[in-house]
Design an enzyme around this catalytic site. Structure first.
Site, PDB file in Angstrom:
ATOM      1  CG  ASN A 213      -0.232  -0.190   2.413  1.00 52.50           C
ATOM      2  OD1 ASN A 213       0.891  -0.610   2.711  1.00 52.50           O
ATOM      3  ND2 ASN A 213      -0.933   0.160   3.385  1.00 52.50           N
ATOM      4  CD  GLU A 314       3.008  -0.041  10.492  1.00 50.93           C
ATOM      5  OE1 GLU A 314       1.808  -0.228  10.863  1.00 50.93           O
ATOM      6  OE2 GLU A 314       3.215   0.578   9.369  1.00 50.93           O
ATOM      7  CG  LEU A 315       2.225  -5.860  13.408  1.00 50.89           C
ATOM      8  CD1 LEU A 315       2.063  -7.191  14.699  1.00 50.89           C
ATOM      9  CD2 LEU A 315       3.102  -6.987  12.210  1.00 50.89           C
ATOM     10  CD  GLU A 525       9.208   1.111  10.351  1.00 47.41           C
ATOM     11  OE1 GLU A 525       9.702   0.131  10.190  1.00 47.41           O
ATOM     12  OE2 GLU A 525       8.166   1.571   9.859  1.00 47.41           O
TER      13      GLU A 525
END
Length: 546
Positions: A213, A314-315, A525
């Site tokens: 994405n 990063e879920l 991040e």
């Protein structure tokens, strides 16, 4: 690989095959643009999806590099296997990319391991200059090629792709400056004539797995801090969008990045799973950074346990957007629109649940309905498009299933001005949709939708709103609008999320730490804290008298 020349003819050729899929179809070319209609139940599209005369009139960029990048070389798979990359808007073939094997992955690990020894010894000044040169390539001669490739393989509108190129480059720029600020420390000791030195050193070879994405930004958000810290990297891009990652590797090569420091290993789903296992279990890989679903993140977490790797995950998310009585409704809706419909709602931090206090519900829905009616669905290369396709038919079917389930359970679909019951059967397009009377127990309120669907739930009190917002195992991003300063402090503190937007709908920036809590991940991040994810702390106790 098709090589269309002009956008208008390209779009017309893109849509023609789809017109045969509907029960009733009409297509005509007129001075005002292209019109097409395909009858279908349940879906709501704008009557007119114009091909703007302001659309890109020059020749489109066709990706110039479609091979894997390992140890400074552009390679094919040792097995000869390839996989197809297609435009999600129409299914047209864009490229056939090498599907690397386990042996290829091991070659990449070896190359990264060898490069690591030299790269970590490079001076901060040298690493900073190379990162800055990479940034210059991304925002300079390769900017348009990266943006247009991103739209073709990901589907997002070209304006969003251009913005993402700038966003992706901002991480490279930021960490090119942060290289010079990786400092150590000297601590006081309890004993006379002894010294305690703290140094921070590269963690080692890093493996990164990125999603489809944000095919540019997720690469640089991981690679830039890793390279800045002195780590080499093996990047496994998403199967649907490898071309953007390969262009970023090309930009790094043009910038003079040494061989083996950045390696890109594209693969099909089957080969990719095997490569993932190798990256998780090989002891030479000291860290794994992953952005994607919580389900896959848990699998990778387990696979990395035996080698006790450093992890950044990063879920998934289930972001709430709260509108409290007394808030600036127009500002709130404007922020929601920018937040929710970016990339057709296919982002991990876009709003998944809209929670509106009863006192402002009527005004909020009226403004929201009006703003949603302005959205245009179409191919991402059309400059008038604000909503592109979903990434795949599977993704579309998931969204359709959640919407149908919610309506069956009592939610109501609000008709949007300018939309009619027309759509594209057999395509990945899904219309902007507004659901009200959504209950917290419904699947659409419990699962990450990943589509252009706004589901609205009402609440009575601040406590009830906050409890609804926190009622999820996820904790990535959250948003709320309030005109009461005291309430802003209370709610911001009470929301159980890694990121909170207070009267703000856009969170992403290179200077802020991005990440979640609970089942939304581990680590951060971006920002000054982002480089710490790629560093180990070493404590040295000195006794100079011995």
């Amino acid at each position: 690989t098709p090589k269309p020349t002009k956008l208008s003819s390209y779009l017309f050729s893109c849509v023609q095959p789809q017109l045969q899929l509907g029960a009733v179809s009409e297509a005509l070319q007129s001075g005002s643009g292209l019109v097409w209609v395909v009858m279908q139940r349940r879906l709501f599209f704008r009557r007119r999806l114009p091909v703007s005369r302001r659309a890109l009139s020059r020749s489109l960029h066709v990706p110039t590099e479609q091979r894997a990048y390992v140890d400074g070389e552009w390679i094919e798979s040792r097995t000869g296997r390839t996989f197809e990359v297609r435009d999600p808007a129409n299914g047209k073939l864009l490229a056939e990319v090498p599907s690397l094997s386990v042996d290829d992955a091991r070659r990449a690990i070896q190359a990264a391991s060898a490069a690591q020894e030299k790269w970590k010894k490079e001076s901060p000044e040298r690493r900073a200059k190379l990162l800055r040169a990479w940034y210059d390539e991304i925002v300079g001669p390769m900017r348009d090629e990266i943006a247009e490739t991103m739209t073709l393989e990901c589907g997002k509108p070209i304006a969003e792709s251009q913005a993402e190129v700038a966003y992706a480059a901002s991480f490279v720029e930021f960490f090119s400056e942060q290289v010079r600020r990786i400092n150590g420390d000297i601590l006081p000791t309890p004993s006379e004539n002894k010294h305690i030195f703290i140094t921070r050193e590269p963690v080692g070879v890093v493996a990164a797995i990125t999603p489809w994405n944000f095919p540019a930004a997720m690469v640089t958000r991981k690679a830039a801090p890793a390279l800045a810290a002195g780590c080499s990297m093996i990047l496994k891009p998403a199967e649907a969008t490898p071309l953007t990652a390969l262009l970023l590797a090309k930009a790094a090569e043009r910038a003079g990045m040494p061989p083996g420091v950045l390696n890109v290993v594209p693969a099909s789903r089957v080969d990719g799973q095997q490569i993932g296992e190798v990256l998780c279990r090989d002891d030479r890989v000291r860290k794994l950074s992953f952005t994607g679903s919580t389900e896959v993140g848990k699998l990778l977490y387990r696979s990395c346990a035996d080698s006790v790797k450093r992890m950044s995950l990063e879920l998934g998310g289930n972001a709430p957007f709260l509108a409290f009585d007394g808030c600036n409704v127009e500002a709130a809706v404007k922020a929601l629109m920018a937040n929710k419909f970016r990339n057709a709602g296919q982002t991990c931090i876009c709003t998944n649940r809209v929670l509106v206090q009863k006192g402002c519900q009527e005004e909020f829905l009226e403004v929201l309905r009006f703003e949603m009616s302005k959205l245009n669905v179409g191919h991402g290369l059309n400059l008038d498009t604000t909503i592109g396709p979903l990434i795949s038919m599977k993704g579309k079917e998931k969204v359709e299933g959640l919407v149908c389930s919610a309506v069956a359970e009592g939610a109501q679909m609000v008709e949007l001005p300018g939309y009619s019951e027309t759509g594209f059967d057999g395509t990945n397009f899904y219309p902007p949709s507004l659901l009200i009377d959504v209950q917290p127990s419904m699947s659409i309120a419990r699962e990450e939708v990943f589509g252009p669907v706004v589901s609205v739930t009402t609440f009575s009190t601040e406590e009830e709103g906050v409890n609804l917002a926190n009622d999820t195992p996820f904790g990535l991003a959250s948003y709320f609008f309030s005109g009461n300063t005291a309430q802003c402090f209370r709610v911001a503190g009470a929301l159980e999320y890694g990121m909170v937007g207070v009267n703000e709908g856009l969170l992403s920036t290179a200077v802020a730490p991005f990440g979640g809590i609970k089942q939304s991940g581990i680590g951060r991040e971006g920002s000054v804290y982002g480089v710490d994810e790629y560093l180990e702390m070493k404590y040295q106790a000195w006794n100079p008298l011995v």
